[in-house]
Design a protein around this motif. Structure first.
Motif, short mmCIF file in Angstrom:
data_model
loop_
_atom_site.label_atom_id
_atom_site.label_comp_id
_atom_site.label_asym_id
_atom_site.label_seq_id
_atom_site.Cartn_x
_atom_site.Cartn_y
_atom_site.Cartn_z
N THR A 191 1.07 -0.88 -0.13
CA THR A 191 -0.27 0.19 0.58
C THR A 191 1.37 1.12 -0.35
O THR A 191 0.69 2.29 -0.82
CB THR A 191 -1.32 0.23 0.69
N TRP A 192 1.81 1.09 1.25
CA TRP A 192 3.17 2.52 0.68
C TRP A 192 3.58 2.96 -0.50
O TRP A 192 4.26 3.99 -1.43
CB TRP A 192 3.98 2.23 1.30
N LEU A 193 3.89 1.64 -1.50
CA LEU A 193 4.24 1.47 -2.92
C LEU A 193 3.26 2.38 -3.47
O LEU A 193 3.49 3.30 -4.47
CB LEU A 193 4.38 0.43 -3.21
N ILE A 194 1.38 1.55 -4.20
CA ILE A 194 0.87 2.23 -4.71
C ILE A 194 0.09 3.84 -4.05
O ILE A 194 -0.41 4.30 -5.50
CB ILE A 194 -0.04 1.73 -4.92
N SER A 195 0.50 4.19 -3.39
CA SER A 195 -0.29 5.41 -2.55
C SER A 195 0.78 6.48 -2.93
O SER A 195 0.66 7.89 -2.82
CB SER A 195 -0.09 5.20 -0.51
N GLY A 196 2.05 5.75 -3.03
CA GLY A 196 2.82 7.18 -3.95
C GLY A 196 3.98 7.65 -1.79
O GLY A 196 5.00 8.11 -2.21
N ILE A 197 3.10 7.45 -0.99
CA ILE A 197 4.49 7.49 0.05
C ILE A 197 5.67 6.90 -0.54
O ILE A 197 6.57 7.35 0.10
CB ILE A 197 4.51 6.18 1.23
N VAL A 245 -3.26 5.42 -10.61
CA VAL A 245 -2.08 4.08 -10.46
C VAL A 245 -3.51 2.73 -9.37
O VAL A 245 -2.92 1.46 -9.92
CB VAL A 245 -1.23 4.45 -9.19
N VAL A 246 -3.94 3.37 -8.69
CA VAL A 246 -4.94 2.19 -7.67
C VAL A 246 -5.71 1.46 -9.23
O VAL A 246 -6.25 0.33 -9.17
CB VAL A 246 -6.00 2.90 -7.03
N THR A 247 -6.07 2.05 -9.84
CA THR A 247 -7.04 1.84 -11.26
C THR A 247 -6.05 1.07 -11.93
O THR A 247 -6.38 0.25 -11.96
CB THR A 247 -7.05 3.14 -12.26
N ALA A 248 -4.69 1.54 -12.36
CA ALA A 248 -3.57 0.45 -13.24
C ALA A 248 -3.95 -0.62 -12.26
O ALA A 248 -4.12 -1.80 -13.39
CB ALA A 248 -2.76 1.38 -13.75
N VAL A 249 -3.41 -0.68 -11.34
CA VAL A 249 -3.12 -1.95 -10.51
C VAL A 249 -4.35 -3.08 -10.42
O VAL A 249 -4.25 -4.42 -10.36
CB VAL A 249 -2.80 -1.91 -9.00
N SER A 250 -5.72 -2.24 -10.48
CA SER A 250 -6.62 -3.61 -10.36
C SER A 250 -7.33 -3.61 -11.79
O SER A 250 -8.27 -4.74 -11.53
CB SER A 250 -8.25 -2.08 -9.59
N GLY A 251 -6.84 -3.20 -13.19
CA GLY A 251 -6.90 -4.13 -14.36
C GLY A 251 -8.17 -3.51 -14.93
O GLY A 251 -8.53 -3.38 -15.55
N MET A 254 -6.28 -4.81 -2.78
CA MET A 254 -5.47 -6.03 -2.03
C MET A 254 -4.45 -6.79 -2.87
O MET A 254 -4.32 -7.53 -2.67
CB MET A 254 -7.39 -6.96 -2.59
N ASN A 255 -4.49 -6.87 -4.47
CA ASN A 255 -3.91 -6.97 -5.22
C ASN A 255 -2.37 -6.17 -4.72
O ASN A 255 -1.76 -7.22 -4.22
CB ASN A 255 -4.04 -6.36 -6.41
N ALA A 256 -2.31 -5.00 -4.10
CA ALA A 256 -1.07 -4.38 -3.41
C ALA A 256 -0.95 -5.35 -2.30
O ALA A 256 0.46 -5.30 -2.21
CB ALA A 256 -1.48 -3.27 -3.11
N ILE A 257 -1.41 -5.17 -1.85
CA ILE A 257 -1.64 -5.72 0.01
C ILE A 257 -0.99 -7.88 0.19
O ILE A 257 -0.55 -8.08 0.37
CB ILE A 257 -3.09 -5.76 0.40
N THR A 258 -2.06 -8.54 -1.17
CA THR A 258 -1.31 -9.75 -1.39
C THR A 258 -0.21 -10.15 -2.24
O THR A 258 0.90 -11.07 -1.77
CB THR A 258 -3.15 -10.17 -1.44
N ILE A 259 -0.59 -9.43 -2.57
CA ILE A 259 0.62 -10.25 -4.59
C ILE A 259 1.60 -9.29 -5.02
O ILE A 259 1.74 -8.09 -4.65
CB ILE A 259 -0.43 -10.60 -5.27
N ASP A 260 2.27 -9.25 -6.32
CA ASP A 260 3.24 -8.93 -6.91
C ASP A 260 2.29 -8.07 -7.47
O ASP A 260 1.21 -7.67 -7.62
CB ASP A 260 4.13 -9.95 -8.22
N THR A 261 3.17 -6.89 -6.96
CA THR A 261 2.60 -5.44 -7.90
C THR A 261 3.54 -4.63 -8.05
O THR A 261 4.74 -4.59 -7.60
CB THR A 261 2.13 -4.55 -6.63
N GLU A 262 3.50 -3.78 -9.86
CA GLU A 262 4.55 -3.29 -10.03
C GLU A 262 3.82 -2.41 -10.83
O GLU A 262 2.90 -2.50 -11.61
CB GLU A 262 4.85 -4.77 -11.26
N ILE A 263 5.10 -1.29 -11.10
CA ILE A 263 4.21 0.36 -11.31
C ILE A 263 5.45 -0.02 -12.47
O ILE A 263 6.19 1.03 -12.70
CB ILE A 263 4.44 1.22 -10.22
#
Length: 493
Positions: free
Chosen positions: A102-108, A293-299, A313-322
């Motif tokens: 979540t800190w990645l996709i939030s931009g933190i 970013v959230v929209t892109a990660v969600s598909g 949930m994708n960011a929290i549980t599985i591989d996420t890449e921006i």
């Protein structure tokens, strides 16, 4: 309270029929098999084969136990108790994975990197490199990621400025391993207290006693070295900054989330609660600051409640890449979520199987007694820990194993000396984590030298933080500086 609970939950069984050579035989067998596995199979320690080797080591210990009249049921019961004792650490690891996502996709994390890069100043390039890599490694919890992304960029800048790449690589790794030690997102920072029997944030707070002076000395040395070189040109990070800015909505307001988590930690809030709140706040910040970013990660094509839920949930549980327009940043802006922590959890469980059987057959008690007879002083015990960690880094060739094996073997010796477990966890990090990169055939040494394109021999003398850390922990032990004792003993000053 924490110390008393740990002692109660982890009994080390004695077996008077077991001699010291029988007790050490499973350890020698384990180290031999691990060394062979790393050199021949080339395992990365979290991939799985070393975990199986730990189980083979446990099998060797079980055979020794059966020859010394220890029942199989006793061994399995002790394994169960050992695994139970790591429940908190495993849950924290899962929460760390979710927080990183979540800190990645939030931009933190990107915001921390963005502002960290801007402190780069050509006149103090080497010291600034230490600071930048420290900031990024603390933010990501990974020295490997730091080296493979910003580290490569800094090597390129150094070459353009005419600064020694050996010096620069040493500065990169000094900063990267400072963050690797101090970040709650780091595997090794979670692994060391799990092995020693303390909690994550007690470990981090206690580690600052040796780590902060070491990084200060490192910065002073690199500042002096910086004035001895004459850089020409400018250090241009504008392309990287532009790529970050185009991929995320960078805002200083995002620092509010990590600041709040730090406040909770300082207030001694339960680590699980602090990390859970950090994850939830990161998720809220993602929806507010980074809807694209959230929209892109969600598909999904547009942001909706369902899209936000799936993305988070994708960011929290599985591989996420921006994905950005900068290939270097694509590796940096990735997270494994809770899934990414399973390799470390797997290693912990297998280590607990080995340690549990060693407990059950009385090997740990026998070895601990021998150590206490051999080392009559606190300094001797610390020195033996440092020596064991460095030796395992050179023989087993991996930093995780240099933490796991000595951590389990020395835990009782420290308790018998009346020393709090954070003394052991700090020593494991000060010697096991940081020295791995100084050994060319160690997975860390091979990785970093390959990624940076700088041989270990070239950066060895400049990796000041890495080789100074073991000496710092020995200095504290030799002069009895801030050596914490177990509750009920006279406090060491």
């Amino acid at each position: 309270m924490e110390d008393e609970k740990f002692i109660k939950d982890t009994k080390v069984l004695e077996n008077r029929e077991l001699n010291i050579w029988e007790a050490l035989f499973p350890v020698f067998a384990l180290v031999g098999m691990l060394a062979y596995n790393v050199f021949v199979y080339g395992d990365d320690s979290l991939g799985g084969s070393n975990q199986f080797i730990l189980l083979l080591g446990a099998a060797v210990a079980a055979i020794v136990g059966m020859f010394n009249k220890v029942s199989f049921d006793t061994m399995i019961e002790e394994v169960a108790n050992n695994i139970k004792s790591t429940t908190g650490a495993i849950l924290i690891l899962l929460m760390v994975g979710s927080l990183a996502g979540t800190w990645l996709i939030s931009g933190i994390i990107p915001t921390m990197i963005y502002y960290g890069l801007q402190i780069l100043n050509p006149t103090i390039f080497l010291a600034a490199t230490v600071v930048i890599c420290s900031v990024i490694s603390v933010a990501t919890g990974s020295s490997w990621t730091t080296s493979a992304t910003v580290g490569i960029a800094l090597i390129g800048i150094a070459e353009a400025l005419g600064i020694s790449v050996g010096m620069t690589a040493g500065a990169i790794l000094s900063g990267a391993y400072f963050g690797d030690k101090m970040s709650p997102l780091s595997d090794t920072t979670n692994l060391a207290p799990a092995m020693a029997g303390t909690d994550l944030f007690t470990h981090i707070r206690y580690m600052t006693l040796t780590t902060v002076p070491t990084i200060v000395v490192t910065l002073i040395v690199f500042t002096i070295l910086g004035f001895s070189v004459e850089p020409s040109g400018t250090a241009d990070t504008s392309a990287i900054l532009a790529s970050i800015d185009s991929a995320f909505n960078i805002s200083p307001w995002l620092f509010a989330v990590p600041v709040l988590v730090i406040v909770l930690i300082v207030m001694k809030t339960s680590p699980l609660i602090a990390l859970l709140l950090g994850t939830l706040l990161g998720a809220a910040a993602a929806v507010i600051f980074q809807p694209e970013v959230v929209t892109a990660v969600s598909g999904y094509e547009t942001l909706s409640f369902e899209a936000a839920y799936v993305g988070l949930m994708n960011a929290i549980t599985i591989d996420t890449e921006i994905i950005t327009d900068n290939a270097q940043l694509n590796d940096l802006f990735s997270s494994g979520g809770m899934y990414g922590m399973l390799g470390t959890i797997w290693l912990i469980i297998c280590a607990m199987v080995f340690g549990g059987i060693m407990d059950a057959i009385g090997a740990l008690a026998t070895i601990s007694k021998a150590l206490l007879n051999l080392f009559h002083t606190t300094f001797g015990l610390f020195a033996s820990t440092v020596f064991s960690c460095i030796t395992l880094n050179a023989t087993a060739s991996d930093q995780y194993l240099a933490i796991v094996v000595p951590g389990k073997m020395f835990a009782k010796a420290y308790r018998d000396k009346g020393l709090a477990p954070e003394n052991l966890s700090r020593s494991l990090e000060d010697s096991g984590t940081v020295t791995s990169v100084l050994i060319p055939w160690n997975t860390c040494g091979a990785y970093h030298s390959g990624v940076l394109g700088v041989p270990v021999a070239s950066y060895f003398v400049y990796a000041i933080f890495n080789y100074l850390s073991p000496f710092m922990t020995l200095f504290y032990a030799a002069f009895n500086i801030k050596i914490r004792e177990l509750a009920g003993n006279a406090a060491a000053q």
